[in-house]
Design an enzyme around this catalytic site. Structure first.
Site, PDB file in Angstrom:
ATOM      1  N   HIS A  37     -34.583  21.517 -21.560  1.00  0.00           N
ATOM      2  CA  HIS A  37     -34.209  20.890 -20.287  1.00  0.00           C
ATOM      3  C   HIS A  37     -34.236  19.359 -20.419  1.00  0.00           C
ATOM      4  O   HIS A  37     -33.343  18.672 -19.937  1.00  0.00           O
ATOM      5  CB  HIS A  37     -35.192  21.285 -19.177  1.00  0.00           C
ATOM      6  N   GLN A  61     -29.116  35.317  -8.721  1.00  0.00           N
ATOM      7  CA  GLN A  61     -28.733  35.586 -10.105  1.00  0.00           C
ATOM      8  C   GLN A  61     -29.693  36.544 -10.810  1.00  0.00           C
ATOM      9  O   GLN A  61     -29.532  36.828 -11.990  1.00  0.00           O
ATOM     10  CB  GLN A  61     -28.575  34.280 -10.897  1.00  0.00           C
ATOM     11  N   GLN A 148     -25.957  24.697 -24.375  1.00  0.00           N
ATOM     12  CA  GLN A 148     -25.194  25.673 -25.154  1.00  0.00           C
ATOM     13  C   GLN A 148     -25.978  26.977 -25.320  1.00  0.00           C
ATOM     14  O   GLN A 148     -25.422  28.028 -25.585  1.00  0.00           O
ATOM     15  CB  GLN A 148     -24.846  25.063 -26.518  1.00  0.00           C
ATOM     16  N   SER A 185     -37.011  28.512 -24.326  1.00  0.00           N
ATOM     17  CA  SER A 185     -36.660  29.200 -23.087  1.00  0.00           C
ATOM     18  C   SER A 185     -37.897  29.257 -22.202  1.00  0.00           C
ATOM     19  O   SER A 185     -39.014  29.425 -22.702  1.00  0.00           O
ATOM     20  CB  SER A 185     -36.205  30.632 -23.409  1.00  0.00           C
TER      21      SER A 185
END
Ligand code: AMP
Length: 280
Positions: A37, A61, A148, A185
């Site tokens: 981030h 989501q 990406q 992540s």
């Protein structure tokens, strides 16, 4: 750094900065920030004079059996990290601010939204496209920065921006990895020590495919088999998909003749992880 909770506040800040001739950069996130981030924030800072970061764990989501409830929300820590990066504003709305009761309007990027992660997670990209379109209307950025890491998300959002003629420049930044290759992540926090080791199979499978490609292999079927074999060799991981596709259409290719996306998704324990590499 100004912390905004309402649409009115953040829109006011953005319009104020624009009226001073500043270029507005926007980094949408779900928080639980890491170096991936922060790389987006730094890219935005390098190209824009006013950088707005959002933190919003977007309920639309998430599927019904996914991790919406337990998704990490370390707000104070995130705020401090963004303060250190000298972001200009943090937009952290409540769910009701983004989805007023009775909201019925969604953005759906047909077909593309049913591929790769969209196939495994029905409705996921409808939620992503809806919240990103809405955030773009709220923040009114000149440029928006994405990773990406989420390659299918990039394809869906690029198409949305094109199809709806949204006046936002899409900037896509490289995947940031841990020293051993694991793609960073927020969900890596769910992994036990043992799972953390098994999770390396994703980047390892992509490295194997890259090595085969560099040795001259161009058949997508052969490359995919090589990648799948690596994942199958790790008992701690369960493959969701291993796909070799066109990065824009997300359609399967037969040969790697132009830039091609090699994307993998796998469950390690109950945690779903993704990674990818572009060949050619
Ligand atoms: P998220 O908070 O997971 O919704 O991610 C927010 C943004 O950060 C998305 O554009 C992601 O693609 C990006 N991102 C997440 N992980 C990484 C990473 N390891 N490297 C680069 N960008 C990332």
């Amino acid at each position: 750094m100004k912390v905004c909770r309402t649409i009115e506040e953040v829109r006011g800040l953005s319009r104020g900065a624009r009226s001073e001739g500043r270029r507005i950069g926007f980094v949408p996130t779900m928080g639980a920030l890491h170096e991936g981030h922060l790389s987006l924030v730094r890219a935005a800072k390098a190209e824009c004079e006013f950088v707005i970061v959002s933190i919003f764990v977007n309920p639309t989501q998430f599927g019904p059996n996914e991790d919406l409830e337990r998704y990490p929300r370390p707000f104070e820590r995130d705020r401090e990290m963004l303060e250190r990066e000298e972001a200009d504003a943090l937009f952290a709305p409540d769910v009701e601010e983004i989805y007023p009761p009775g909201a019925l309007t969604f953005v759906s990027v047909e077909e593309l939204s049913g591929k790769l992660d969209g196939k495994s997670r029905p409705g996921h990209f409808r939620g992503v496209a809806t919240v990103v379109a809405k955030l773009f209307h709220i923040v009114e950025p000149d440029a928006a920065f994405f990773g990406q890491k989420d390659a299918a998300q990039v394809a869906v959002l690029r198409r949305m921006v094109r199809d709806l003629a949204l006046p936002v420049e899409m900037c896509v930044c490289p995947i940031v990895r841990e020293a051993d290759g694991l793609a960073m992540s927020s969900r890596n926090a769910y992994l036990s020590l043992q799972e953390r080791k098994a999770a390396l199979v994703l980047s390892r499978s992509l490295a194997k495919v890259r090595a085969e490609f560099e040795a001259g292999q161009r058949s997508a079927a052969r490359l995919r088999e090589a990648g799948e074999r690596v994942v199958a060799g790790e008992p701690g991981a369960r493959l969701d998909y291993f796909a070799i596709v066109d990065p824009d259409s997300l359609d399967f290719v037969d040969e790697v003749a132009r830039p091609t996306l090699v994307a993998v998704a796998a469950y390690v324990g109950t945690t779903r992880l993704i990674d990818n590499v572009v060949l050619g």
